[in-house]
Scaffold this motif. Structure first.
Motif, PDB file in Angstrom:
ATOM      1  N   ALA A  73      35.148 112.918  58.608  1.00 26.42           N
ATOM      2  CA  ALA A  73      34.573 112.128  59.689  1.00 26.42           C
ATOM      3  C   ALA A  73      33.324 112.798  60.226  1.00 26.42           C
ATOM      4  CB  ALA A  73      35.598 111.986  60.807  1.00 26.42           C
ATOM      5  N   LEU A  74      32.237 112.010  60.361  1.00 24.68           N
ATOM      6  CA  LEU A  74      30.969 112.562  60.799  1.00 24.68           C
ATOM      7  C   LEU A  74      30.722 112.250  62.259  1.00 24.68           C
ATOM      8  CD1 LEU A  74      28.716 111.647  57.757  1.00 24.68           C
ATOM      9  CD2 LEU A  74      29.914 113.772  58.212  1.00 24.68           C
ATOM     10  N   LEU A 103      23.276 120.032  77.420  1.00 23.80           N
ATOM     11  CA  LEU A 103      23.315 121.491  77.487  1.00 23.80           C
ATOM     12  C   LEU A 103      23.306 122.140  76.108  1.00 23.80           C
ATOM     13  CD1 LEU A 103      26.368 123.063  77.003  1.00 23.80           C
ATOM     14  CD2 LEU A 103      26.931 121.496  78.828  1.00 23.80           C
ATOM     15  N   LEU A 104      23.677 121.382  75.064  1.00 20.80           N
ATOM     16  CA  LEU A 104      23.737 121.928  73.703  1.00 20.80           C
ATOM     17  C   LEU A 104      22.552 121.513  72.841  1.00 20.80           C
ATOM     18  CD1 LEU A 104      27.534 121.490  72.887  1.00 20.80           C
ATOM     19  CD2 LEU A 104      26.324 123.597  73.455  1.00 20.80           C
ATOM     20  N   ALA A 105      21.534 120.908  73.437  1.00 17.13           N
ATOM     21  CA  ALA A 105      20.357 120.475  72.683  1.00 17.13           C
ATOM     22  C   ALA A 105      19.209 121.444  72.893  1.00 17.13           C
ATOM     23  CB  ALA A 105      19.948 119.071  73.106  1.00 17.13           C
ATOM     24  N   GLY A 106      18.753 122.066  71.819  1.00 21.21           N
ATOM     25  CA  GLY A 106      17.605 122.950  71.893  1.00 21.21           C
ATOM     26  C   GLY A 106      16.345 122.258  71.422  1.00 21.21           C
ATOM     27  N   GLU A 107      15.263 123.006  71.362  1.00 14.81           N
ATOM     28  CA  GLU A 107      14.007 122.440  70.889  1.00 14.81           C
ATOM     29  C   GLU A 107      14.007 122.285  69.383  1.00 14.81           C
ATOM     30  OE1 GLU A 107       9.168 123.316  71.186  1.00 14.81           O
ATOM     31  OE2 GLU A 107      10.610 124.647  72.156  1.00 14.81           O
ATOM     32  N   THR A 108      14.577 123.244  68.683  1.00 11.77           N
ATOM     33  CA  THR A 108      14.598 123.200  67.225  1.00 11.77           C
ATOM     34  C   THR A 108      15.998 123.067  66.643  1.00 11.77           C
ATOM     35  OG1 THR A 108      14.683 125.621  67.101  1.00 11.77           O
ATOM     36  CG2 THR A 108      12.503 124.579  67.102  1.00 11.77           C
ATOM     37  N   THR A 109      17.015 123.316  67.443  1.00 12.00           N
ATOM     38  CA  THR A 109      18.398 123.293  66.956  1.00 12.00           C
ATOM     39  C   THR A 109      19.286 122.570  67.956  1.00 12.00           C
ATOM     40  OG1 THR A 109      18.039 125.477  65.960  1.00 12.00           O
ATOM     41  CG2 THR A 109      20.309 124.696  66.107  1.00 12.00           C
ATOM     42  N   ALA A 110      20.164 121.721  67.453  1.00 15.12           N
ATOM     43  CA  ALA A 110      21.179 121.091  68.303  1.00 15.12           C
ATOM     44  C   ALA A 110      22.545 121.475  67.778  1.00 15.12           C
ATOM     45  CB  ALA A 110      21.020 119.573  68.308  1.00 15.12           C
ATOM     46  N   ALA A 111      23.500 121.536  68.683  1.00 17.88           N
ATOM     47  CA  ALA A 111      24.866 121.868  68.285  1.00 17.88           C
ATOM     48  C   ALA A 111      25.441 120.770  67.400  1.00 17.88           C
ATOM     49  CB  ALA A 111      25.727 122.047  69.516  1.00 17.88           C
ATOM     50  N   ALA A 112      26.497 121.092  66.703  1.00 15.76           N
ATOM     51  CA  ALA A 112      27.236 120.098  65.937  1.00 15.76           C
ATOM     52  C   ALA A 112      28.106 119.281  66.878  1.00 15.76           C
ATOM     53  CB  ALA A 112      28.097 120.781  64.883  1.00 15.76           C
ATOM     54  N   SER A 113      28.258 118.004  66.558  1.00 12.44           N
ATOM     55  CA  SER A 113      29.096 117.125  67.364  1.00 12.44           C
ATOM     56  C   SER A 113      30.289 116.692  66.537  1.00 12.44           C
ATOM     57  CB  SER A 113      28.295 115.900  67.818  1.00 12.44           C
ATOM     58  OG  SER A 113      29.085 115.049  68.613  1.00 12.44           O
ATOM     59  N   LEU A 114      31.471 116.905  67.081  1.00 16.30           N
ATOM     60  CA  LEU A 114      32.702 116.534  66.406  1.00 16.30           C
ATOM     61  C   LEU A 114      33.613 115.833  67.404  1.00 16.30           C
ATOM     62  CD1 LEU A 114      34.130 116.874  63.619  1.00 16.30           C
ATOM     63  CD2 LEU A 114      35.255 118.865  64.595  1.00 16.30           C
ATOM     64  N   PRO A 115      33.260 114.608  67.829  1.00 14.19           N
ATOM     65  CA  PRO A 115      34.073 113.931  68.840  1.00 14.19           C
ATOM     66  C   PRO A 115      35.455 113.620  68.331  1.00 14.19           C
ATOM     67  CG  PRO A 115      32.465 112.421  67.917  1.00 14.19           C
ATOM     68  CD  PRO A 115      32.137 113.781  67.375  1.00 14.19           C
ATOM     69  N   LEU A 116      36.396 113.550  69.252  1.00 13.79           N
ATOM     70  CA  LEU A 116      37.784 113.285  68.894  1.00 13.79           C
ATOM     71  C   LEU A 116      37.931 112.012  68.077  1.00 13.79           C
ATOM     72  CD1 LEU A 116      39.900 115.298  69.777  1.00 13.79           C
ATOM     73  CD2 LEU A 116      40.639 113.710  71.521  1.00 13.79           C
ATOM     74  N   ARG A 117      37.136 110.987  68.420  1.00 13.90           N
ATOM     75  CA  ARG A 117      37.199 109.726  67.686  1.00 13.90           C
ATOM     76  C   ARG A 117      36.848 109.926  66.215  1.00 13.90           C
ATOM     77  NH1 ARG A 117      39.813 108.180  71.073  1.00 13.90           N
ATOM     78  NH2 ARG A 117      39.628 106.332  72.385  1.00 13.90           N
ATOM     79  N   GLY A 118      35.986 110.955  65.963  1.00  9.20           N
ATOM     80  CA  GLY A 118      35.591 111.196  64.583  1.00  9.20           C
ATOM     81  C   GLY A 118      36.691 111.791  63.745  1.00  9.20           C
ATOM     82  N   LEU A 119      37.842 112.116  64.351  1.00 12.18           N
ATOM     83  CA  LEU A 119      38.917 112.756  63.612  1.00 12.18           C
ATOM     84  C   LEU A 119      40.013 111.789  63.211  1.00 12.18           C
ATOM     85  CD1 LEU A 119      39.366 115.923  65.829  1.00 12.18           C
ATOM     86  CD2 LEU A 119      37.921 115.628  63.831  1.00 12.18           C
ATOM     87  N   SER A 120      39.849 110.505  63.526  1.00 13.90           N
ATOM     88  CA  SER A 120      40.955 109.580  63.315  1.00 13.90           C
ATOM     89  C   SER A 120      41.263 109.405  61.836  1.00 13.90           C
ATOM     90  CB  SER A 120      40.628 108.226  63.946  1.00 13.90           C
ATOM     91  OG  SER A 120      39.481 107.662  63.370  1.00 13.90           O
ATOM     92  N   LEU A 121      42.526 109.436  61.523  1.00  6.48           N
ATOM     93  CA  LEU A 121      43.013 109.208  60.170  1.00  6.48           C
ATOM     94  C   LEU A 121      43.954 108.012  60.185  1.00  6.48           C
ATOM     95  CD1 LEU A 121      43.901 112.838  59.046  1.00  6.48           C
ATOM     96  CD2 LEU A 121      41.894 111.503  58.418  1.00  6.48           C
ATOM     97  N   PRO A 122      44.018 107.290  59.087  1.00  9.77           N
ATOM     98  CA  PRO A 122      44.954 106.163  59.050  1.00  9.77           C
ATOM     99  C   PRO A 122      46.390 106.639  59.134  1.00  9.77           C
ATOM    100  CG  PRO A 122      44.015 106.561  56.872  1.00  9.77           C
ATOM    101  CD  PRO A 122      43.258 107.433  57.828  1.00  9.77           C
ATOM    102  N   GLY A 123      47.263 105.812  59.737  1.00 10.16           N
ATOM    103  CA  GLY A 123      48.668 106.152  59.862  1.00 10.16           C
ATOM    104  C   GLY A 123      49.536 105.225  59.049  1.00 10.16           C
TER     105      GLY A 123
END
Length: 416
Positions: free
Chosen positions: A20-21, A171-191
């Motif tokens: 998940a991206l 707060l995690l956005a720089g001028e040349t680098t931004a943090a990685a984003s891994l929101p909880l919604r991006g982790l959903s797997l089928p059940g």
């Protein structure tokens, strides 16, 4: 499902071959995270910072409560807590009754409360004040966050900072680098049956080509990540049901709220050895202009129910013991209650710092409730002092490079 190829399933389900991206930020996937934990694991003695934002302006006076102060009782006749209702901290102060777990951490000297934190010439706008806190620039707007500038100064790898919030905070956005984003919604797997079929797609098949094998390994990596991270990774359907339930009844201590799921995920990443030095999570809803007492206490109970097991879990591993948690809000509330059993936008408030490396207790002076500035508390501690302490003693960086030459730290807050 017999004729469903791996590629077609991944396309139709919306799950990419690498997992998940995260949308709207640096794209990160589980294969990268797990590979990084194996190839370049975080040293067990390296510190980690977890920043929790309380959006909306949390009322500090009903969080760390001066219940015995006559000025507090007079200013809030229907909103004030009585001395026998709060959890005694000493110095005439008590924690909100919804924070029983944090009271235990206070007693164990793992909770520090920095009192009266704010910035010069306070702004009561949510947007401007939050921008000031997240950029650490109180005088003029700038386009980079304080941890984003830390990323810029220390390399270009976005995995050094990870947000598990729905969107990447400034707060995690720089001028040349931004943090990685891994929101909880991006982790959903089928059940259910679909989840069983999905898991089967990770099994190798004789004679399959290179790309089919790569896709299969991506599925397997994602399944392995769920085992490492535990129940924080749930099916999307189950997570949505939980969110709806929490919005309806609120979280109780020990329950799994949205913040609780975020922190459980972060704990799993820390324990897995992912080489991330800074994480962000958040909880909203603190703009309590009306009916504050019940609303805020419910939210603080949710915060307590997420933070307490998180800190307790961290102390069980070497990596977890080196994690420091910072909890802040964009401003406090006015001293005087309004006419709707609530409070309006104010200025200074308490900041919480938690963890095994924290020397628990009070830091900074309690603001006076009678010596006010236009009806608001006067800040006694500059919020950049807190950030400088985190940069120097947790992230190992010269704060002057990040905070425009602001180098004042809070003595004794963190143990060596």
């Amino acid at each position: 499902m017999d004729n469903l190829t791996r590629r077609r399933f991944l396309t139709l389900s919306g799950v990419t071959a690498a997992g998940a991206l995260a949308a709207g930020a640096t794209q990160v996937n589980w294969s990268d995270l797990m590979a990084a934990a194996v190839d370049d694991p975080l040293p067990s003695d390296q510190s980690v910072l977890v920043v929790i934002t309380l959006y909306g302006g949390n009322d500090g006076l009903n969080t760390v409560v001066p219940a015995a102060d006559p000025a507090y009782q007079k200013a809030r006749p229907d909103l004030a807590y009585q001395p026998n209702e709060v959890l005694d901290l000493g110095d005439g102060l008590g924690l909100n009754p919804g924070m029983k777990g944090l009271k235990g951490l206070w007693d164990d000297k793992r909770l520090a409360i920095v009192r009266g934190v704010g910035y010069p010439d306070p702004d009561r706008s949510h947007f401007r004040s939050m921008a000031i806190w997240q950029t650490a620039s109180p005088k003029s707007p700038i386009p980079t966050g304080w941890l984003g500038r830390w990323l810029d100064a220390t390399g270009s790898d976005p995995l050094r900072a990870v947000s598990v919030e729905p969107t990447l905070p400034p707060l995690l956005a720089g001028e040349t680098t931004a943090a990685a984003s891994l929101p909880l919604r991006g982790l959903s797997l089928p059940g259910g049956a679909l989840g069983t079929a999905y898991a089967a797609l990770g099994k190798p098949s004789p004679g399959e080509g290179h790309w089919q094998a790569r896709a299969a390994k991506s599925v397997l990596d994602l399944q392995n990540a769920t085992q490492v991270l535990g129940k924080a990774v749930k099916s999307g359907h189950d997570q949505e049901d939980d969110d709806d339930e929490e919005r309806t009844k609120g979280a109780s201590a020990g329950g799994t709220s949205q913040l609780g799921a975020q922190l459980e995920l972060i704990a799993g990443l820390i324990e897995a050895g992912v080489p991330t030095r800074a994480y962000s999570a958040s909880l909203g809803g603190f703009d309590t202009h009306a009916d504050e007492r019940g609303t805020q206490q419910r939210l603080l109970t949710e915060l307590d129910g997420a933070l307490t097991p998180f800190v307790q879990r961290l102390q069980k591993t070497d990596r977890g013991k080196n994690a420091v948690v910072l909890v802040y809000s964009e401003f406090g509330r006015r001293v005087q209650a309004n006419g709707s059993d609530g409070t309006d936008h104010g200025t200074a408030g308490p900041v919480f710092v938690l963890g095994e490396k924290v020397a628990g207790g009070f830091y900074g002076n309690q603001p006076s409730l009678t010596d006010l500035s236009n009806g608001d508390l006067k800040a006694g501690t500059d919020f950049r002092d807190v950030y400088a302490t985190m940069l120097q003693h947790v992230l190992g960086e010269d704060p002057g490079k990040i905070l425009a030459n602001h180098t004042t730290t809070i003595d004794g807050l963190l143990r060596a």
